[in-house]
Design a protein around this motif. Structure first.
Motif, PDB file in Angstrom:
ATOM      1  N   VAL A  93      -2.217   9.838  -8.393  1.00 53.13           N
ATOM      2  CA  VAL A  93      -0.759   9.893  -8.297  1.00 53.13           C
ATOM      3  C   VAL A  93      -0.234   8.799  -7.379  1.00 53.13           C
ATOM      4  N   LYS A  94      -1.052   8.420  -6.365  1.00 55.37           N
ATOM      5  CA  LYS A  94      -0.696   7.312  -5.483  1.00 55.37           C
ATOM      6  C   LYS A  94      -1.969   6.708  -4.919  1.00 55.37           C
ATOM      7  N   ALA A  95      -1.892   5.429  -4.529  1.00 57.31           N
ATOM      8  CA  ALA A  95      -3.046   4.756  -3.939  1.00 57.31           C
ATOM      9  C   ALA A  95      -2.550   3.674  -2.989  1.00 57.31           C
ATOM     10  N   GLY A  96      -3.337   3.415  -1.975  1.00 55.88           N
ATOM     11  CA  GLY A  96      -2.970   2.387  -1.016  1.00 55.88           C
ATOM     12  C   GLY A  96      -3.602   2.669   0.330  1.00 55.88           C
ATOM     13  N   LEU A  97      -3.133   1.957   1.372  1.00 56.55           N
ATOM     14  CA  LEU A  97      -3.664   2.163   2.711  1.00 56.55           C
ATOM     15  C   LEU A  97      -2.556   2.533   3.692  1.00 56.55           C
ATOM     16  N   ASP A  98      -2.050   1.554   4.419  1.00 59.22           N
ATOM     17  CA  ASP A  98      -1.048   1.826   5.445  1.00 59.22           C
ATOM     18  C   ASP A  98       0.225   2.450   4.878  1.00 59.22           C
ATOM     19  N   ASP A  99       0.649   1.977   3.694  1.00 64.04           N
ATOM     20  CA  ASP A  99       1.863   2.525   3.096  1.00 64.04           C
ATOM     21  C   ASP A  99       1.689   3.996   2.725  1.00 64.04           C
ATOM     22  N   LEU A 100       0.509   4.345   2.174  1.00 60.46           N
ATOM     23  CA  LEU A 100       0.226   5.726   1.802  1.00 60.46           C
ATOM     24  C   LEU A 100       0.098   6.597   3.055  1.00 60.46           C
ATOM     25  N   ALA A 101      -0.566   6.074   4.082  1.00 58.30           N
ATOM     26  CA  ALA A 101      -0.712   6.817   5.334  1.00 58.30           C
ATOM     27  C   ALA A 101       0.652   7.109   5.955  1.00 58.30           C
ATOM     28  N   LYS A 102       1.571   6.155   5.887  1.00 60.75           N
ATOM     29  CA  LYS A 102       2.909   6.351   6.454  1.00 60.75           C
ATOM     30  C   LYS A 102       3.653   7.456   5.721  1.00 60.75           C
ATOM     31  N   GLU A 103       3.554   7.461   4.394  1.00 59.13           N
ATOM     32  CA  GLU A 103       4.207   8.513   3.612  1.00 59.13           C
ATOM     33  C   GLU A 103       3.703   9.894   4.012  1.00 59.13           C
ATOM     34  N   ILE A 104       2.387  10.007   4.187  1.00 59.66           N
ATOM     35  CA  ILE A 104       1.793  11.293   4.545  1.00 59.66           C
ATOM     36  C   ILE A 104       2.199  11.696   5.955  1.00 59.66           C
ATOM     37  N   ASN A 105       2.202  10.749   6.867  1.00 57.59           N
ATOM     38  CA  ASN A 105       2.645  11.035   8.240  1.00 57.59           C
ATOM     39  C   ASN A 105       4.107  11.449   8.284  1.00 57.59           C
ATOM     40  N   ASP A 106       4.876  10.947   7.323  1.00 55.20           N
ATOM     41  CA  ASP A 106       6.301  11.283   7.257  1.00 55.20           C
ATOM     42  C   ASP A 106       6.565  12.626   6.585  1.00 55.20           C
ATOM     43  N   GLY A 107       5.485  13.268   6.086  1.00 53.01           N
ATOM     44  CA  GLY A 107       5.641  14.607   5.538  1.00 53.01           C
ATOM     45  C   GLY A 107       5.326  14.796   4.067  1.00 53.01           C
ATOM     46  N   TRP A 108       5.017  13.699   3.344  1.00 57.96           N
ATOM     47  CA  TRP A 108       4.706  13.853   1.914  1.00 57.96           C
ATOM     48  C   TRP A 108       3.286  14.389   1.751  1.00 57.96           C
ATOM     49  N   MET A 109       3.161  15.549   1.083  1.00 56.14           N
ATOM     50  CA  MET A 109       1.852  16.177   0.892  1.00 56.14           C
ATOM     51  C   MET A 109       1.704  16.726  -0.522  1.00 56.14           C
ATOM     52  N   ASP A 110       2.335  16.091  -1.487  1.00 54.53           N
ATOM     53  CA  ASP A 110       2.335  16.601  -2.854  1.00 54.53           C
ATOM     54  C   ASP A 110       1.087  16.159  -3.624  1.00 54.53           C
ATOM     55  N   PHE A 111      -0.079  16.584  -3.151  1.00 57.64           N
ATOM     56  CA  PHE A 111      -1.330  16.260  -3.825  1.00 57.64           C
ATOM     57  C   PHE A 111      -2.368  17.308  -3.461  1.00 57.64           C
ATOM     58  N   ASP A 112      -3.425  17.394  -4.279  1.00 56.04           N
ATOM     59  CA  ASP A 112      -4.458  18.418  -4.086  1.00 56.04           C
ATOM     60  C   ASP A 112      -5.723  17.886  -3.431  1.00 56.04           C
ATOM     61  N   VAL A 113      -6.036  16.605  -3.688  1.00 55.34           N
ATOM     62  CA  VAL A 113      -7.278  16.012  -3.187  1.00 55.34           C
ATOM     63  C   VAL A 113      -7.002  14.596  -2.694  1.00 55.34           C
ATOM     64  N   ALA A 114      -7.621  14.228  -1.585  1.00 61.61           N
ATOM     65  CA  ALA A 114      -7.546  12.855  -1.081  1.00 61.61           C
ATOM     66  C   ALA A 114      -8.953  12.275  -1.076  1.00 61.61           C
ATOM     67  N   VAL A 115      -9.103  11.104  -1.684  1.00 60.34           N
ATOM     68  CA  VAL A 115     -10.388  10.407  -1.670  1.00 60.34           C
ATOM     69  C   VAL A 115     -10.184   9.037  -1.037  1.00 60.34           C
ATOM     70  N   ALA A 116     -11.276   8.406  -0.629  1.00 57.07           N
ATOM     71  CA  ALA A 116     -11.155   7.127   0.065  1.00 57.07           C
ATOM     72  C   ALA A 116     -12.387   6.260  -0.161  1.00 57.07           C
ATOM     73  N   THR A 117     -12.200   4.963  -0.070  1.00 57.21           N
ATOM     74  CA  THR A 117     -13.323   4.037  -0.063  1.00 57.21           C
ATOM     75  C   THR A 117     -13.803   3.909   1.384  1.00 57.21           C
ATOM     76  N   PRO A 118     -15.064   3.531   1.595  1.00 57.72           N
ATOM     77  CA  PRO A 118     -15.590   3.436   2.965  1.00 57.72           C
ATOM     78  C   PRO A 118     -14.792   2.510   3.874  1.00 57.72           C
ATOM     79  N   ASP A 119     -14.236   1.430   3.324  1.00 53.32           N
ATOM     80  CA  ASP A 119     -13.503   0.477   4.162  1.00 53.32           C
ATOM     81  C   ASP A 119     -12.107   0.973   4.547  1.00 53.32           C
ATOM     82  N   ALA A 120     -11.730   2.178   4.094  1.00 53.55           N
ATOM     83  CA  ALA A 120     -10.412   2.730   4.432  1.00 53.55           C
ATOM     84  C   ALA A 120     -10.477   3.651   5.655  1.00 53.55           C
TER      85      ALA A 120
END
Length: 230
Positions: A93-120
């Motif tokens: 539904v969404k992908a990225g690094l700092d921009d995605l982290a900012k959205e989540i820190n701002d309160g967006w949590m409309d997802f069921d699972v979070a996955v990541a690459t090792p370099d993230a």
């Protein structure tokens, strides 16, 4: 003590808490109890004979149920820019690094699972206080950290489940929903139980799975026979 609804009390009378069922009969019983006005989730709970203070006996990981859980899950991916499109094409539904982290820190949590690459990890590590309490923190042990973004997104979207025993040795997972075929739910239960048995720590003596119960979201649980588990 919380009051039970008239509906709950009514279906509870249909359950003998002392009666034990094989997997197929147990699933049939639980599916018959799921009569809410929405599709109820079918959950499996097991009590394991483990020492939770011993790290070698703790169980944690992920497992692809043979028939999924009856509904797709929304997945977000923490990854570098060069993998963003791959993640989105796979169904994230969404992908990225700092921009995605900012959205989540701002309160967006409309997802069921979070996955990541090792370099993230440098970004994901800062979200521990937000994702950790919700059980959404990516972790290699649960299969939510890896290089193959497409594979992770497709598997978790299709219903791959994460599991981890709690401090009392209990394990809870979703094995289906009330709107899918009962034989498929039984297959899911059987497959996951076998997966857990295959993960049995060498130090455990005696029966590994002490007890197991199936329950719908809004109904009472039914007990499974120990011999059909171990």
């Amino acid at each position: 003590m919380a009051k039970r609804s008239k509906r709950y009390r009514g279906i509870s009378r249909k359950v003998d808490r002392a009666e034990e069922h094989d997997i197929v009969t147990g699933v049939e019983k639980v599916m018959g109890l799921a009569n809410a006005k929405f599709n109820e989730t079918i959950e499996l709970a097991m009590c394991l004979n483990i020492n939770t203070k011993d790290s070698s006996e703790q169980l944690r990981g992920s497992f692809s149920l043979p028939h999924g859980v009856g509904k797709s899950k929304s997945v977000v991916v923490f990854c570098a820019e060069d993998k963003v499109q791959e993640a989105l094409d796979a169904g994230a539904v969404k992908a990225g690094l700092d921009d995605l982290a900012k959205e989540i820190n701002d309160g967006w949590m409309d997802f069921d699972v979070a996955v990541a690459t090792p370099d993230a990890r440098r970004v994901v590590g800062k979200l521990g206080r937000v994702l950790g309490p919700r059980g959404l923190m990516p972790n290699p042990k649960s299969g939510t950290v890896g290089e193959d973004v497409e594979k992770m997104v497709k598997e978790f979207s299709a219903g791959k489940v994460e599991y981890r025993n709690d401090k009392t040795g209990n394990l809870h997972i979703v094995v289906g929903s009330s709107d899918i075929d009962k034989e498929k739910v039984a297959d899911n239960v059987r497959a996951f139980m076998q997966h857990v048995l295959d993960k049995r720590p060498a130090s455990v003596k005696g029966r590994f799975i002490k007890s197991a119960f199936l329950s719908p979201t809004m109904g009472p649980s039914v007990r499974l026979k120990p011999m059909s588990i171990n």
